[in-house]
Design an enzyme around this catalytic site. Sequence first.
Site, PDB file in Angstrom:
ATOM      1  N   LYS A  64      -4.627  -3.533   1.581  1.00  0.00           N
ATOM      2  CA  LYS A  64      -4.343  -2.603   0.957  1.00  0.00           C
ATOM      3  C   LYS A  64      -2.223  -2.056   1.633  1.00  0.00           C
ATOM      4  O   LYS A  64      -1.995  -2.729   2.530  1.00  0.00           O
ATOM      5  CB  LYS A  64      -4.010  -0.822   1.401  1.00  0.00           C
ATOM      6  CG  LYS A  64      -3.236  -0.045   1.054  1.00  0.00           C
ATOM      7  CD  LYS A  64      -3.782   1.923   0.951  1.00  0.00           C
ATOM      8  CE  LYS A  64      -3.468   2.102   2.571  1.00  0.00           C
ATOM      9  NZ  LYS A  64      -2.128   2.139   2.493  1.00  0.00           N
ATOM     10  N   ASP A 119      -1.034   0.779  -3.211  1.00  0.00           N
ATOM     11  CA  ASP A 119      -0.783   2.531  -3.460  1.00  0.00           C
ATOM     12  C   ASP A 119       0.350   2.487  -3.718  1.00  0.00           C
ATOM     13  O   ASP A 119       1.237   3.002  -2.496  1.00  0.00           O
ATOM     14  CB  ASP A 119      -1.756   2.030  -1.607  1.00  0.00           C
ATOM     15  CG  ASP A 119      -1.149   4.061  -1.236  1.00  0.00           C
ATOM     16  OD1 ASP A 119      -1.684   4.813  -2.226  1.00  0.00           O
ATOM     17  OD2 ASP A 119      -1.231   3.780   0.307  1.00  0.00           O
ATOM     18  N   LYS A 143       0.961   5.202  -5.993  1.00  0.00           N
ATOM     19  CA  LYS A 143       0.922   7.007  -6.426  1.00  0.00           C
ATOM     20  C   LYS A 143       1.978   7.708  -6.797  1.00  0.00           C
ATOM     21  O   LYS A 143       2.566   8.189  -6.106  1.00  0.00           O
ATOM     22  CB  LYS A 143       1.059   7.378  -4.432  1.00  0.00           C
ATOM     23  CG  LYS A 143      -0.354   6.994  -3.417  1.00  0.00           C
ATOM     24  CD  LYS A 143       0.024   8.466  -2.390  1.00  0.00           C
ATOM     25  CE  LYS A 143      -1.172   7.895  -0.683  1.00  0.00           C
ATOM     26  NZ  LYS A 143      -0.208   6.432  -0.216  1.00  0.00           N
ATOM     27  N   ASP A 145       4.984  10.764 -12.199  1.00  0.00           N
ATOM     28  CA  ASP A 145       5.955  10.606 -12.542  1.00  0.00           C
ATOM     29  C   ASP A 145       5.366  11.270 -14.511  1.00  0.00           C
ATOM     30  O   ASP A 145       4.963  12.227 -14.572  1.00  0.00           O
ATOM     31  CB  ASP A 145       6.555   9.835 -12.771  1.00  0.00           C
ATOM     32  CG  ASP A 145       8.493   9.564 -13.470  1.00  0.00           C
ATOM     33  OD1 ASP A 145       8.774  10.509 -14.142  1.00  0.00           O
ATOM     34  OD2 ASP A 145       8.938   8.377 -12.441  1.00  0.00           O
ATOM     35  N   THR A 196      -3.332  14.684   2.960  1.00  0.00           N
ATOM     36  CA  THR A 196      -3.216  14.760   4.392  1.00  0.00           C
ATOM     37  C   THR A 196      -2.106  15.029   5.115  1.00  0.00           C
ATOM     38  O   THR A 196      -1.905  16.324   6.183  1.00  0.00           O
ATOM     39  CB  THR A 196      -4.622  14.481   4.834  1.00  0.00           C
ATOM     40  OG1 THR A 196      -4.635  12.572   5.258  1.00  0.00           O
ATOM     41  CG2 THR A 196      -5.594  13.674   4.259  1.00  0.00           C
ATOM     42  N   ARG A 227      -4.096   0.317  11.556  1.00  0.00           N
ATOM     43  CA  ARG A 227      -4.336   0.215  13.505  1.00  0.00           C
ATOM     44  C   ARG A 227      -5.354  -0.596  13.770  1.00  0.00           C
ATOM     45  O   ARG A 227      -5.417  -1.207  14.907  1.00  0.00           O
ATOM     46  CB  ARG A 227      -4.161   1.251  13.887  1.00  0.00           C
ATOM     47  CG  ARG A 227      -2.014   1.370  13.390  1.00  0.00           C
ATOM     48  CD  ARG A 227      -1.415   2.550  13.972  1.00  0.00           C
ATOM     49  NE  ARG A 227      -1.489   3.804  12.449  1.00  0.00           N
ATOM     50  CZ  ARG A 227      -1.158   4.238  12.743  1.00  0.00           C
ATOM     51  NH1 ARG A 227      -0.121   5.052  13.928  1.00  0.00           N
ATOM     52  NH2 ARG A 227      -2.506   5.762  12.276  1.00  0.00           N
TER      53      ARG A 227
HETATM   54  O1  C5P Z   1      -3.402   2.882  10.607  1.00  0.00           O
HETATM   55  P1  C5P Z   1      -4.598   3.542  10.101  1.00  0.00           P
HETATM   56  O2  C5P Z   1      -5.343   3.145  10.109  1.00  0.00           O
HETATM   57  O3  C5P Z   1      -4.230   4.983   9.859  1.00  0.00           O
HETATM   58  O4  C5P Z   1      -3.614   3.471   8.127  1.00  0.00           O
HETATM   59  C1  C5P Z   1      -4.720   3.936   7.402  1.00  0.00           C
HETATM   60  C2  C5P Z   1      -3.935   4.177   6.287  1.00  0.00           C
HETATM   61  O5  C5P Z   1      -3.930   4.701   5.057  1.00  0.00           O
HETATM   62  C3  C5P Z   1      -2.318   3.956   6.249  1.00  0.00           C
HETATM   63  O6  C5P Z   1      -1.715   3.024   5.216  1.00  0.00           O
HETATM   64  C4  C5P Z   1      -2.083   5.298   5.785  1.00  0.00           C
HETATM   65  O7  C5P Z   1      -0.944   5.595   4.934  1.00  0.00           O
HETATM   66  C5  C5P Z   1      -3.584   5.649   4.532  1.00  0.00           C
HETATM   67  N1  C5P Z   1      -3.611   6.502   3.888  1.00  0.00           N
HETATM   68  C6  C5P Z   1      -3.833   8.076   4.885  1.00  0.00           C
HETATM   69  N2  C5P Z   1      -4.445   8.750   4.521  1.00  0.00           N
HETATM   70  C7  C5P Z   1      -4.520   9.410   3.763  1.00  0.00           C
HETATM   71  C8  C5P Z   1      -4.092   8.770   2.504  1.00  0.00           C
HETATM   72  C9  C5P Z   1      -3.629   6.940   2.852  1.00  0.00           C
HETATM   73  O8  C5P Z   1      -4.070   7.362   6.441  1.00  0.00           O
HETATM   74  N3  C5P Z   1      -4.967  11.003   2.770  1.00  0.00           N
END
Ligand code: C5P
Length: 229
Positions: free
Chosen positions: A33, A60, A62, A65, A117, A208
């Site tokens: 992603k 991603d 998003k 517009d 979220t 992460r």
């Molecule tokens: O590091 P981590 O597993 O938290 O990364 C989750 C990824 O998903 C990040 O790129 C974050 O921006 C994205 N994301 C999220 N929650 C959402 C939508 C996207 O954590 N509701």
Amino acid sequence: MSESRIIVALDFDNAESALNLSKKLSPQLCRLKIGKELFTAAGPSIIEKLTRVGYEIFLDLKFHDIPATVAKACKAACNLGVWMINVHASGGRRMLMAAREAVPAHSTRLIAVTVLTSMDTHDLVEIGYSMPPQEIVLRLARLTQSCGLDGVVCSAQETALLRRELGVDFCLVTPGIRLVDGESHDQKRTATPRQAIQDGAHYLVIGRPITQARDPYQTLHDIHQSIRV
Ligand code: C5P
């Protein structure tokens, strides 16, 4: 094409770090992603580089517009050869329909974000959304489905509800995934990979827990094994 349900989030501010991590992973075990940070810093060439070595990309960005602008942005994203793109469902029916028309069905997957979220009830009330958050999510997911989009991004908390309400074919992409013994970082409502798949997620977005692992390949491999049916 990868059969994996894992999408690794390349949340980096430069191409080199993203490419280095991609070399430690495998297109057989995951998709990647690319979000606003990496795309803005590195440009479309990062997509070409990762695609060339076999990765499928979820771009991603998003989009949100007026309908004509979103349609053209979606078309431009498809032309980059990405596997999945997304828009904000709160752009409304005409924007969603315009996006759908710009992205032929069965080509690049087109999904929508319902409610970020990061927003709590107070934030939602402040911008004029007075319904409970889950009802807003369901409403926007239904709207997305009725406009013919392929699915939505949803938190682990909402996966089971949306799967029940929207049927088995609607694609649910779930971030906030954490390993049983791992750190939660800034994610509050998390699920393990297995839980999220059992609740009905099609794809898991994982950042992460993989990108900061001591051995990213081994961690990816272990997660892949843990969700094999
Ligand atoms: O590091 P981590 O597993 O938290 O990364 C989750 C990824 O998903 C990040 O790129 C974050 O921006 C994205 N994301 C999220 N929650 C959402 C939508 C996207 O954590 N509701």
